[in-house]
Design a protein around this motif. Structure first.
Motif, PDB file in Angstrom:
ATOM      1  N   ASN A  83     -19.612 -54.839 -14.782  1.00 40.02           N
ATOM      2  CA  ASN A  83     -20.128 -55.826 -13.841  1.00 40.02           C
ATOM      3  C   ASN A  83     -21.626 -56.032 -14.046  1.00 40.02           C
ATOM      4  O   ASN A  83     -22.426 -55.149 -13.763  1.00 40.02           O
ATOM      5  CB  ASN A  83     -19.842 -55.364 -12.405  1.00 40.02           C
ATOM      6  CG  ASN A  83     -20.070 -56.467 -11.401  1.00 40.02           C
ATOM      7  OD1 ASN A  83     -21.144 -57.020 -11.329  1.00 40.02           O
ATOM      8  ND2 ASN A  83     -19.043 -56.771 -10.620  1.00 40.02           N
ATOM      9  N   LYS A  84     -22.009 -57.208 -14.522  1.00 38.43           N
ATOM     10  CA  LYS A  84     -23.411 -57.482 -14.833  1.00 38.43           C
ATOM     11  C   LYS A  84     -24.254 -57.602 -13.571  1.00 38.43           C
ATOM     12  O   LYS A  84     -25.446 -57.276 -13.568  1.00 38.43           O
ATOM     13  CB  LYS A  84     -23.515 -58.761 -15.669  1.00 38.43           C
ATOM     14  CG  LYS A  84     -22.909 -58.643 -17.061  1.00 38.43           C
ATOM     15  CD  LYS A  84     -23.094 -59.921 -17.857  1.00 38.43           C
ATOM     16  CE  LYS A  84     -22.538 -59.771 -19.273  1.00 38.43           C
ATOM     17  NZ  LYS A  84     -21.067 -59.566 -19.264  1.00 38.43           N
ATOM     18  N   THR A 139     -10.860 -39.125  -9.850  1.00 39.29           N
ATOM     19  CA  THR A 139     -10.717 -40.536  -9.472  1.00 39.29           C
ATOM     20  C   THR A 139     -11.925 -41.090  -8.717  1.00 39.29           C
ATOM     21  O   THR A 139     -12.369 -42.209  -9.003  1.00 39.29           O
ATOM     22  CB  THR A 139      -9.436 -40.743  -8.645  1.00 39.29           C
ATOM     23  OG1 THR A 139      -8.318 -40.248  -9.369  1.00 39.29           O
ATOM     24  CG2 THR A 139      -9.218 -42.214  -8.344  1.00 39.29           C
ATOM     25  N   PRO A 140     -12.504 -40.351  -7.738  1.00 38.13           N
ATOM     26  CA  PRO A 140     -13.690 -40.883  -7.055  1.00 38.13           C
ATOM     27  C   PRO A 140     -14.861 -41.157  -7.987  1.00 38.13           C
ATOM     28  O   PRO A 140     -15.703 -41.998  -7.685  1.00 38.13           O
ATOM     29  CB  PRO A 140     -14.038 -39.776  -6.043  1.00 38.13           C
ATOM     30  CG  PRO A 140     -12.733 -39.123  -5.759  1.00 38.13           C
ATOM     31  CD  PRO A 140     -12.012 -39.117  -7.074  1.00 38.13           C
ATOM     32  N   VAL A 155     -11.401 -63.802 -14.897  1.00 39.49           N
ATOM     33  CA  VAL A 155     -10.625 -63.378 -13.740  1.00 39.49           C
ATOM     34  C   VAL A 155      -9.918 -62.055 -14.021  1.00 39.49           C
ATOM     35  O   VAL A 155      -9.928 -61.136 -13.195  1.00 39.49           O
ATOM     36  CB  VAL A 155      -9.599 -64.453 -13.337  1.00 39.49           C
ATOM     37  CG1 VAL A 155      -8.722 -63.952 -12.202  1.00 39.49           C
ATOM     38  CG2 VAL A 155     -10.307 -65.730 -12.929  1.00 39.49           C
ATOM     39  N   PHE A 156      -9.302 -61.949 -15.202  1.00 40.55           N
ATOM     40  CA  PHE A 156      -8.618 -60.704 -15.552  1.00 40.55           C
ATOM     41  C   PHE A 156      -9.603 -59.539 -15.618  1.00 40.55           C
ATOM     42  O   PHE A 156      -9.281 -58.413 -15.229  1.00 40.55           O
ATOM     43  CB  PHE A 156      -7.892 -60.845 -16.895  1.00 40.55           C
ATOM     44  CG  PHE A 156      -6.513 -61.409 -16.769  1.00 40.55           C
ATOM     45  CD1 PHE A 156      -5.602 -60.873 -15.877  1.00 40.55           C
ATOM     46  CD2 PHE A 156      -6.114 -62.500 -17.548  1.00 40.55           C
ATOM     47  CE1 PHE A 156      -4.319 -61.402 -15.763  1.00 40.55           C
ATOM     48  CE2 PHE A 156      -4.842 -63.030 -17.433  1.00 40.55           C
ATOM     49  CZ  PHE A 156      -3.930 -62.476 -16.542  1.00 40.55           C
ATOM     50  N   GLY A 157     -10.810 -59.798 -16.099  1.00 42.87           N
ATOM     51  CA  GLY A 157     -11.816 -58.738 -16.176  1.00 42.87           C
ATOM     52  C   GLY A 157     -12.212 -58.240 -14.806  1.00 42.87           C
ATOM     53  O   GLY A 157     -12.384 -57.034 -14.589  1.00 42.87           O
ATOM     54  N   THR A 158     -12.345 -59.167 -13.852  1.00 40.44           N
ATOM     55  CA  THR A 158     -12.704 -58.792 -12.484  1.00 40.44           C
ATOM     56  C   THR A 158     -11.602 -57.973 -11.821  1.00 40.44           C
ATOM     57  O   THR A 158     -11.851 -56.966 -11.162  1.00 40.44           O
ATOM     58  CB  THR A 158     -12.984 -60.046 -11.640  1.00 40.44           C
ATOM     59  OG1 THR A 158     -14.023 -60.801 -12.271  1.00 40.44           O
ATOM     60  CG2 THR A 158     -13.408 -59.681 -10.234  1.00 40.44           C
ATOM     61  N   CYS A 159     -10.356 -58.396 -11.986  1.00 43.40           N
ATOM     62  CA  CYS A 159      -9.231 -57.756 -11.304  1.00 43.40           C
ATOM     63  C   CYS A 159      -8.747 -56.479 -12.001  1.00 43.40           C
ATOM     64  O   CYS A 159      -8.197 -55.584 -11.361  1.00 43.40           O
ATOM     65  CB  CYS A 159      -8.068 -58.740 -11.178  1.00 43.40           C
ATOM     66  SG  CYS A 159      -8.452 -60.182 -10.157  1.00 43.40           S
ATOM     67  N   SER A 160      -8.918 -56.421 -13.323  1.00 43.11           N
ATOM     68  CA  SER A 160      -8.407 -55.259 -14.059  1.00 43.11           C
ATOM     69  C   SER A 160      -9.092 -53.972 -13.630  1.00 43.11           C
ATOM     70  O   SER A 160      -8.480 -52.899 -13.628  1.00 43.11           O
ATOM     71  CB  SER A 160      -8.580 -55.470 -15.563  1.00 43.11           C
ATOM     72  OG  SER A 160      -9.952 -55.590 -15.911  1.00 43.11           O
ATOM     73  N   SER A 161     -10.376 -54.052 -13.245  1.00 46.91           N
ATOM     74  CA  SER A 161     -11.091 -52.854 -12.787  1.00 46.91           C
ATOM     75  C   SER A 161     -10.403 -52.250 -11.574  1.00 46.91           C
ATOM     76  O   SER A 161     -10.158 -51.042 -11.508  1.00 46.91           O
ATOM     77  CB  SER A 161     -12.542 -53.213 -12.452  1.00 46.91           C
ATOM     78  OG  SER A 161     -13.211 -53.724 -13.573  1.00 46.91           O
ATOM     79  N   ILE A 164     -17.898 -45.883 -12.138  1.00 48.94           N
ATOM     80  CA  ILE A 164     -17.956 -46.132 -13.583  1.00 48.94           C
ATOM     81  C   ILE A 164     -17.250 -47.443 -13.927  1.00 48.94           C
ATOM     82  O   ILE A 164     -17.795 -48.309 -14.606  1.00 48.94           O
ATOM     83  CB  ILE A 164     -17.322 -44.965 -14.361  1.00 48.94           C
ATOM     84  CG1 ILE A 164     -18.181 -43.709 -14.223  1.00 48.94           C
ATOM     85  CG2 ILE A 164     -17.163 -45.329 -15.830  1.00 48.94           C
ATOM     86  CD1 ILE A 164     -17.582 -42.484 -14.877  1.00 48.94           C
ATOM     87  N   ILE A 165     -16.027 -47.590 -13.440  1.00 46.90           N
ATOM     88  CA  ILE A 165     -15.224 -48.776 -13.763  1.00 46.90           C
ATOM     89  C   ILE A 165     -15.846 -50.045 -13.182  1.00 46.90           C
ATOM     90  O   ILE A 165     -15.926 -51.082 -13.835  1.00 46.90           O
ATOM     91  CB  ILE A 165     -13.787 -48.597 -13.249  1.00 46.90           C
ATOM     92  CG1 ILE A 165     -13.065 -47.525 -14.080  1.00 46.90           C
ATOM     93  CG2 ILE A 165     -13.013 -49.910 -13.307  1.00 46.90           C
ATOM     94  CD1 ILE A 165     -11.705 -47.157 -13.551  1.00 46.90           C
TER      95      ILE A 165
END
Length: 317
Positions: A295-296, A283-284, A238-244, A289-290
């Motif tokens: 994301n697999k 930023t765009p 969950v943290f990996g999904t939201c941290s992006s 990239i992020i």
């Protein structure tokens, strides 16, 4: 006074950029060109895979596609003109071109502010209400939220820019910036701009502080929900999904707040240029990239898009 203002309308503006530092300007030209090309490739890829891969037909990727579209248009409203100006001795930009850039860039920037807040709400619904997520984020609501982001950005741009272009510029043609932006044009006015600055500040609070506050509330609730998950692997997922999304939010809002939530005549010249360069060009590019490197699902869809065939089932995040 009206005569000198019309003079600016006829001749346009001298977009100085980094022309006082030729070596820096040549270096930045190469960097901006590469960033712009990568931005187009990266964000276009996200839009294509989100549309072509049925697995990515979810609210998260719907909003991500909208964000990519905004980023492509936002950077395109600034980068090509900036590259042309940096590559020639005549730094003149037409008055009409400046006004068009002013409207488009501010409208798309405002749209992105709202869109990032909408994406935070989507993550909140997915993490805190997983069993009701598909009911909450139904297609009609997603379309309405995306439309609200686009419409509100264009409306505030129309109001802000209309007030700005009415200011008499008294013949000043030197725009010491990298593109036409409201705080910079306000500096050229030879009349009292207190009302314009106050109105810009109010709009900045609505489009910057309010969305940031909603994002922080969403992630505060997400954090509480994640801490209740007993599985360490589940928390990490969950943290990996939201941290992006959170990284994009911090970078984008941090730079744009610096530019807009301060008196129009207070920032140093080069500082303002680099800050604007960051949130319009850098930023765009960070978004694709992020969102793709971590994301697999997206990486798997990109492989299929590039090779034209599936490479077997891809592990999910």
């Amino acid at each position: 006074m009206e005569e000198t203002s019309n003079n600016s309308s006829e001749k346009g503006f001298l977009l100085l950029g980094f022309s006082d530092q030729p070596q820096l300007e040549r270096f930045l030209f190469v960097i901006i060109l590469h960033f712009y090309i990568l931005n187009l490739l990266g964000n276009t890829s996200i839009i294509l895979v989100s549309y072509l891969d049925p697995k990515l037909h979810t609210p998260m990727y719907f909003f991500l596609s909208n964000l990519s579209c905004v980023d492509i248009c936002f950077t395109t409203s600034v980068a090509p003109q900036l590259l042309v100006t940096m590559n020639k001795k005549d730094k003149t930009m037409s008055y009409g071109g400046c006004v068009a850039q002013l409207y488009v860039a501010m409208g798309l920037g405002s749209c992105e502010c709202i869109l990032l807040a909408v994406m935070a709400y989507d993550r909140y619904a997915a993490v805190c209400w997983p069993l009701h997520y598909t009911t909450i984020m139904h297609p009609r609501l997603c379309a309405s939220l995306a439309s609200m982001a686009w419409f509100s950005g264009l409306v505030t741009s129309l109001i802000q820019c209309s007030l700005t272009v009415q200011l008499p510029l008294c013949g000043h043609r030197k725009l010491d910036h990298i593109f036409c932006e409201v705080p910079v044009l306000i500096k050229l006015a030879c009349v009292d701009t207190t009302f314009n600055e106050a109105e810009l500040f109010v709009a900045s609070v609505v489009f910057l502080i309010v969305p940031v506050s909603l994002i922080l509330v969403s992630y505060g609730l997400i954090t509480q929900a994640v801490l209740r998950i007993k599985s360490a692997a589940g928390r990490q997922k969950v943290f990996g999904t939201c941290s992006s999304h959170l990284v994009v939010v911090i970078i984008f809002y941090g730079t744009i707040i610096f530019m807009y939530l301060q008196p129009a005549k207070s920032s140093s010249k080069n500082q303002g240029k680099f800050v604007s360069l960051f949130y319009t060009i850098v930023t765009p590019l960070l978004n694709p990239i992020i969102y793709t490197l971590r994301n697999k699902d997206v990486k798997g869809a990109l492989r299929v898009l590039i090779t034209g065939k599936a490479l077997g089932p891809q592990p999910r995040d």
